[in-house]
Design a protein around this motif. Sequence first.
Motif, PDB file in Angstrom:
ATOM      1  N   ARG A  65      42.094 -47.686 -74.209  1.00  0.00           N
ATOM      2  CA  ARG A  65      41.568 -48.916 -73.629  1.00  0.00           C
ATOM      3  C   ARG A  65      41.094 -48.958 -72.376  1.00  0.00           C
ATOM      4  O   ARG A  65      40.586 -49.510 -71.209  1.00  0.00           O
ATOM      5  CB  ARG A  65      41.133 -50.530 -74.578  1.00  0.00           C
ATOM      6  N   VAL A  66      42.516 -48.602 -71.577  1.00  0.00           N
ATOM      7  CA  VAL A  66      42.704 -48.968 -70.440  1.00  0.00           C
ATOM      8  C   VAL A  66      43.549 -47.539 -69.126  1.00  0.00           C
ATOM      9  O   VAL A  66      43.833 -47.063 -70.216  1.00  0.00           O
ATOM     10  CB  VAL A  66      44.092 -49.269 -69.878  1.00  0.00           C
ATOM     11  N   GLU A  67      42.432 -46.954 -68.637  1.00  0.00           N
ATOM     12  CA  GLU A  67      42.701 -45.842 -67.672  1.00  0.00           C
ATOM     13  C   GLU A  67      44.797 -46.460 -67.263  1.00  0.00           C
ATOM     14  O   GLU A  67      44.686 -47.115 -66.703  1.00  0.00           O
ATOM     15  CB  GLU A  67      41.797 -46.129 -66.306  1.00  0.00           C
ATOM     16  N   ARG A  68      44.137 -44.592 -67.096  1.00  0.00           N
ATOM     17  CA  ARG A  68      46.040 -44.785 -66.823  1.00  0.00           C
ATOM     18  C   ARG A  68      46.364 -45.296 -65.856  1.00  0.00           C
ATOM     19  O   ARG A  68      47.117 -45.740 -65.323  1.00  0.00           O
ATOM     20  CB  ARG A  68      45.697 -43.312 -66.910  1.00  0.00           C
ATOM     21  N   ASP A  69      45.765 -45.135 -63.937  1.00  0.00           N
ATOM     22  CA  ASP A  69      46.319 -45.769 -62.927  1.00  0.00           C
ATOM     23  C   ASP A  69      45.555 -46.757 -63.228  1.00  0.00           C
ATOM     24  O   ASP A  69      46.734 -47.027 -62.637  1.00  0.00           O
ATOM     25  CB  ASP A  69      45.285 -44.747 -62.185  1.00  0.00           C
ATOM     26  N   GLU A  70      45.464 -47.271 -63.800  1.00  0.00           N
ATOM     27  CA  GLU A  70      45.888 -48.938 -63.926  1.00  0.00           C
ATOM     28  C   GLU A  70      47.050 -49.302 -63.932  1.00  0.00           C
ATOM     29  O   GLU A  70      47.931 -50.259 -64.633  1.00  0.00           O
ATOM     30  CB  GLU A  70      45.046 -50.058 -64.946  1.00  0.00           C
ATOM     31  N   LEU A  71      47.444 -48.784 -65.795  1.00  0.00           N
ATOM     32  CA  LEU A  71      48.226 -48.909 -65.699  1.00  0.00           C
ATOM     33  C   LEU A  71      49.729 -48.885 -64.757  1.00  0.00           C
ATOM     34  O   LEU A  71      50.417 -48.731 -65.087  1.00  0.00           O
ATOM     35  CB  LEU A  71      49.103 -47.819 -67.077  1.00  0.00           C
ATOM     36  N   VAL A  72      49.673 -47.786 -64.015  1.00  0.00           N
ATOM     37  CA  VAL A  72      50.601 -47.427 -63.453  1.00  0.00           C
ATOM     38  C   VAL A  72      50.871 -48.310 -62.156  1.00  0.00           C
ATOM     39  O   VAL A  72      51.719 -48.689 -61.352  1.00  0.00           O
ATOM     40  CB  VAL A  72      50.184 -44.998 -62.637  1.00  0.00           C
ATOM     41  N   GLU A  73      49.725 -48.832 -61.898  1.00  0.00           N
ATOM     42  CA  GLU A  73      49.174 -50.264 -61.102  1.00  0.00           C
ATOM     43  C   GLU A  73      50.295 -51.170 -61.773  1.00  0.00           C
ATOM     44  O   GLU A  73      50.422 -51.484 -60.418  1.00  0.00           O
ATOM     45  CB  GLU A  73      47.891 -50.193 -60.810  1.00  0.00           C
ATOM     46  N   GLU A  74      49.382 -51.213 -62.316  1.00  0.00           N
ATOM     47  CA  GLU A  74      50.880 -52.621 -62.863  1.00  0.00           C
ATOM     48  C   GLU A  74      51.776 -52.542 -62.855  1.00  0.00           C
ATOM     49  O   GLU A  74      52.810 -52.905 -62.574  1.00  0.00           O
ATOM     50  CB  GLU A  74      50.172 -52.627 -64.642  1.00  0.00           C
ATOM     51  N   LEU A  75      52.326 -51.051 -63.738  1.00  0.00           N
ATOM     52  CA  LEU A  75      54.050 -50.931 -63.718  1.00  0.00           C
ATOM     53  C   LEU A  75      55.049 -51.158 -62.043  1.00  0.00           C
ATOM     54  O   LEU A  75      55.883 -51.660 -62.223  1.00  0.00           O
ATOM     55  CB  LEU A  75      54.487 -49.594 -64.302  1.00  0.00           C
TER      56      LEU A  75
END
Length: 96
Positions: A65-75
């Motif tokens: 449900r979350v875009e992969r680039d959003e995961l990278v940004e959060e990390l």
Amino acid sequence: MQDLENTQYFKVAPADARADGVLADVYEALTEKGYNPVNQIVGYIMSGDPTYITSHKNARSKIMRVERDELVEELLTEYIRSRNWKQEDIHADNGA
């Protein structure tokens, strides 16, 4: 420049679809199943293949449900915060 004549829309992701919450849930599910959560999450982010993520506790459907680039940004954001870097420090290191 933005068109100020039209109504602008702002959409907030539901709490269960925010990158930080999803990562926490996925990390927990992977750990419970005995996987190395770092390796599995990196595999998913790099490839986009959801089979890197267990379906235990709906972790796979949550992470999708979350875009992969959003995961990278959060990390990356959390990594920078954990190092107590300041915006000035980042620009100074890059020669900006």
